[in-house]
Motif scaffolding. Sequence first.
Motif, PDB file in Angstrom:
ATOM      1  N   ASP A  87       0.878  -1.170   0.000  1.00 29.43           N
ATOM      2  CA  ASP A  87       0.000   0.000   0.000  1.00 29.43           C
ATOM      3  C   ASP A  87       0.917   1.222   0.000  1.00 29.43           C
ATOM      4  OD1 ASP A  87      -1.642   2.120   0.512  1.00 29.43           O
ATOM      5  OD2 ASP A  87      -2.589   1.279   2.305  1.00 29.43           O
ATOM      6  N   TYR A  88       0.961   1.922  -1.126  1.00 28.97           N
ATOM      7  CA  TYR A  88       1.899   3.041  -1.291  1.00 28.97           C
ATOM      8  C   TYR A  88       1.779   4.070  -0.170  1.00 28.97           C
ATOM      9  CZ  TYR A  88       3.919   7.339  -3.123  1.00 28.97           C
ATOM     10  OH  TYR A  88       4.650   8.484  -3.249  1.00 28.97           O
ATOM     11  N   ALA A  89       0.562   4.292   0.323  1.00 27.26           N
ATOM     12  CA  ALA A  89       0.352   5.294   1.377  1.00 27.26           C
ATOM     13  C   ALA A  89       1.099   4.940   2.665  1.00 27.26           C
ATOM     14  CB  ALA A  89      -1.144   5.437   1.667  1.00 27.26           C
ATOM     15  N   LYS A  90       1.441   3.647   2.834  1.00 23.20           N
ATOM     16  CA  LYS A  90       2.138   3.213   4.050  1.00 23.20           C
ATOM     17  C   LYS A  90       3.658   3.217   3.902  1.00 23.20           C
ATOM     18  CE  LYS A  90      -1.534   0.232   5.891  1.00 23.20           C
ATOM     19  NZ  LYS A  90      -1.915  -1.165   6.182  1.00 23.20           N
ATOM     20  N   PHE A  91       4.162   3.572   2.718  1.00 23.28           N
ATOM     21  CA  PHE A  91       5.604   3.646   2.535  1.00 23.28           C
ATOM     22  C   PHE A  91       6.166   4.749   3.445  1.00 23.28           C
ATOM     23  CE2 PHE A  91       5.868   1.789  -2.070  1.00 23.28           C
ATOM     24  CZ  PHE A  91       5.233   0.642  -1.626  1.00 23.28           C
ATOM     25  N   ILE A  92       7.438   4.629   3.808  1.00 24.04           N
ATOM     26  CA  ILE A  92       8.044   5.500   4.821  1.00 24.04           C
ATOM     27  C   ILE A  92       9.313   6.143   4.255  1.00 24.04           C
ATOM     28  CG2 ILE A  92       9.023   5.549   7.157  1.00 24.04           C
ATOM     29  CD1 ILE A  92       7.427   2.868   7.625  1.00 24.04           C
ATOM     30  N   THR A  93       9.390   7.460   4.302  1.00 22.25           N
ATOM     31  CA  THR A  93      10.587   8.129   3.789  1.00 22.25           C
ATOM     32  C   THR A  93      11.745   7.958   4.783  1.00 22.25           C
ATOM     33  OG1 THR A  93      10.173  10.266   4.842  1.00 22.25           O
ATOM     34  CG2 THR A  93       9.144   9.896   2.679  1.00 22.25           C
ATOM     35  N   PRO A  94      12.983   8.018   4.300  1.00 20.67           N
ATOM     36  CA  PRO A  94      14.128   7.938   5.220  1.00 20.67           C
ATOM     37  C   PRO A  94      14.086   9.004   6.317  1.00 20.67           C
ATOM     38  CG  PRO A  94      14.866   7.613   2.962  1.00 20.67           C
ATOM     39  CD  PRO A  94      13.411   8.004   2.885  1.00 20.67           C
ATOM     40  N   ALA A  95      13.586  10.194   5.977  1.00 18.31           N
ATOM     41  CA  ALA A  95      13.496  11.261   6.988  1.00 18.31           C
ATOM     42  C   ALA A  95      12.516  10.878   8.095  1.00 18.31           C
ATOM     43  CB  ALA A  95      13.068  12.569   6.333  1.00 18.31           C
ATOM     44  N   GLU A  96      11.375  10.286   7.703  1.00 19.92           N
ATOM     45  CA  GLU A  96      10.379   9.859   8.700  1.00 19.92           C
ATOM     46  C   GLU A  96      10.921   8.725   9.576  1.00 19.92           C
ATOM     47  OE1 GLU A  96       6.412  10.878   5.973  1.00 19.92           O
ATOM     48  OE2 GLU A  96       7.301   8.867   5.930  1.00 19.92           O
ATOM     49  N   LEU A  97      11.574   7.763   8.934  1.00 21.15           N
ATOM     50  CA  LEU A  97      12.121   6.634   9.685  1.00 21.15           C
ATOM     51  C   LEU A  97      13.223   7.105  10.635  1.00 21.15           C
ATOM     52  CD1 LEU A  97      12.168   3.638  10.282  1.00 21.15           C
ATOM     53  CD2 LEU A  97      13.600   3.280   8.271  1.00 21.15           C
ATOM     54  N   SER A  98      14.069   8.010  10.152  1.00 20.94           N
ATOM     55  CA  SER A  98      15.155   8.546  10.985  1.00 20.94           C
ATOM     56  C   SER A  98      14.593   9.242  12.215  1.00 20.94           C
ATOM     57  CB  SER A  98      16.014   9.527  10.186  1.00 20.94           C
ATOM     58  OG  SER A  98      16.555   8.895   9.047  1.00 20.94           O
ATOM     59  N   GLN A  99      13.509   9.990  12.014  1.00 20.50           N
ATOM     60  CA  GLN A  99      12.879  10.698  13.128  1.00 20.50           C
ATOM     61  C   GLN A  99      12.288   9.717  14.142  1.00 20.50           C
ATOM     62  OE1 GLN A  99      12.869  14.241  13.519  1.00 20.50           O
ATOM     63  NE2 GLN A  99      12.371  13.489  15.566  1.00 20.50           N
ATOM     64  N   ASP A 100      11.595   8.697  13.652  1.00 18.48           N
ATOM     65  CA  ASP A 100      11.003   7.688  14.537  1.00 18.48           C
ATOM     66  C   ASP A 100      12.075   6.942  15.333  1.00 18.48           C
ATOM     67  OD1 ASP A 100       8.393   8.265  13.852  1.00 18.48           O
ATOM     68  OD2 ASP A 100       8.237   6.679  12.343  1.00 18.48           O
ATOM     69  N   ARG A 112      15.100   8.093  16.159  1.00 20.41           N
ATOM     70  CA  ARG A 112      15.640   8.992  17.195  1.00 20.41           C
ATOM     71  C   ARG A 112      14.646   9.157  18.347  1.00 20.41           C
ATOM     72  NH1 ARG A 112      18.055  11.691  12.687  1.00 20.41           N
ATOM     73  NH2 ARG A 112      16.201  12.994  12.392  1.00 20.41           N
ATOM     74  N   ASN A 113      13.361   9.261  18.004  1.00 16.61           N
ATOM     75  CA  ASN A 113      12.326   9.385  19.046  1.00 16.61           C
ATOM     76  C   ASN A 113      12.282   8.162  19.958  1.00 16.61           C
ATOM     77  OD1 ASN A 113      11.628  11.861  18.002  1.00 16.61           O
ATOM     78  ND2 ASN A 113       9.781  11.148  16.959  1.00 16.61           N
ATOM     79  N   ALA A 114      12.685   7.014  19.406  1.00 15.15           N
ATOM     80  CA  ALA A 114      12.686   5.765  20.180  1.00 15.15           C
ATOM     81  C   ALA A 114      13.957   5.613  21.013  1.00 15.15           C
ATOM     82  CB  ALA A 114      12.530   4.569  19.242  1.00 15.15           C
ATOM     83  N   GLY A 115      14.869   6.580  20.905  1.00 15.25           N
ATOM     84  CA  GLY A 115      16.092   6.544  21.695  1.00 15.25           C
ATOM     85  C   GLY A 115      17.240   5.799  21.049  1.00 15.25           C
ATOM     86  N   LEU A 116      17.119   5.548  19.739  1.00 12.91           N
ATOM     87  CA  LEU A 116      18.194   4.873  19.009  1.00 12.91           C
ATOM     88  C   LEU A 116      19.041   5.889  18.248  1.00 12.91           C
ATOM     89  CD1 LEU A 116      16.130   1.918  17.464  1.00 12.91           C
ATOM     90  CD2 LEU A 116      17.720   1.747  19.388  1.00 12.91           C
ATOM     91  N   GLU A 117      20.287   5.541  17.999  1.00 11.05           N
ATOM     92  CA  GLU A 117      21.167   6.382  17.188  1.00 11.05           C
ATOM     93  C   GLU A 117      21.271   5.771  15.792  1.00 11.05           C
ATOM     94  OE1 GLU A 117      24.817   6.394  19.370  1.00 11.05           O
ATOM     95  OE2 GLU A 117      24.070   7.828  20.875  1.00 11.05           O
ATOM     96  N   LEU A 118      20.953   6.561  14.788  1.00 14.95           N
ATOM     97  CA  LEU A 118      21.071   6.092  13.400  1.00 14.95           C
ATOM     98  C   LEU A 118      22.539   6.076  13.007  1.00 14.95           C
ATOM     99  CD1 LEU A 118      19.830   5.380  10.638  1.00 14.95           C
ATOM    100  CD2 LEU A 118      19.614   7.809  10.191  1.00 14.95           C
ATOM    101  N   GLN A 119      23.010   4.930  12.520  1.00 18.72           N
ATOM    102  CA  GLN A 119      24.418   4.810  12.157  1.00 18.72           C
ATOM    103  C   GLN A 119      24.650   4.920  10.658  1.00 18.72           C
ATOM    104  OE1 GLN A 119      25.166   1.031  14.248  1.00 18.72           O
ATOM    105  NE2 GLN A 119      26.655   2.155  15.482  1.00 18.72           N
TER     106      GLN A 119
END
Length: 234
Positions: free
Chosen positions: A180-193, A195-202
Amino acid sequence: MSTLNADPAEIQKFSELAHRWWDPSSEFRPLHEINPLRLEWINQRIPLHGKRVIDVGCGGGILAESMAKKGATVTGIDLSEKALKVADLHSLESGVNIRYQKISAEEMAQAEPAQFDVVTCMEMLEHVPDPASVIRACAQMVKPGGSVFFSTLNRNLKSYLFAVIGAEYLLQLLPKGTHDYAKFITPAELSQDVRNAGLELQTMKGLSYNPLTKIYSLNNDTSVNYMIACQRPG
């Protein structure tokens, strides 16, 4: 009572195909073909031998089984009972010891927090109503200093043309309606989620398919399929 972060139609869709999961010429052929690339990328970043690993949304167990063969102690969780039965049966046939469990990521995070060296969650975020909730659960499951890997699909015109029109309709690599294309996730959105979860993107890696050579490759093109590696701060 919290509501389950799952789409019953999505679970049903993959349950109906479950018996074909380990047929490399079936609808799951792309998963079989990209698995060695993913496995090596993960293993290069954190050698799996001797690690406690959980694969979230493990389906029929393609990635889970290959990580176990690298010497990891693997748990696979999913909400499709049929897929888990297929995974369990195949692991018995392969002689690989994997613990499979029908449980949500959120429930597992409460039951076994900070228990895993590595958490993988591949091609699942775009199939759930609340991906950020799954990401938080993955962050809770991993030990401090441990690694979390996600893969998903970018949301843009190119990914719509390649992952939906191309893969499902023109090349028929996947069953129609898989995504479902509407559920696809941009890298910016995933990166934000993340960081919000307390993880560091490597790091972030793209995964591309060449329809002429019919070969998948890892590269820096994150415009369609992409993977990210994160770490829980120690």
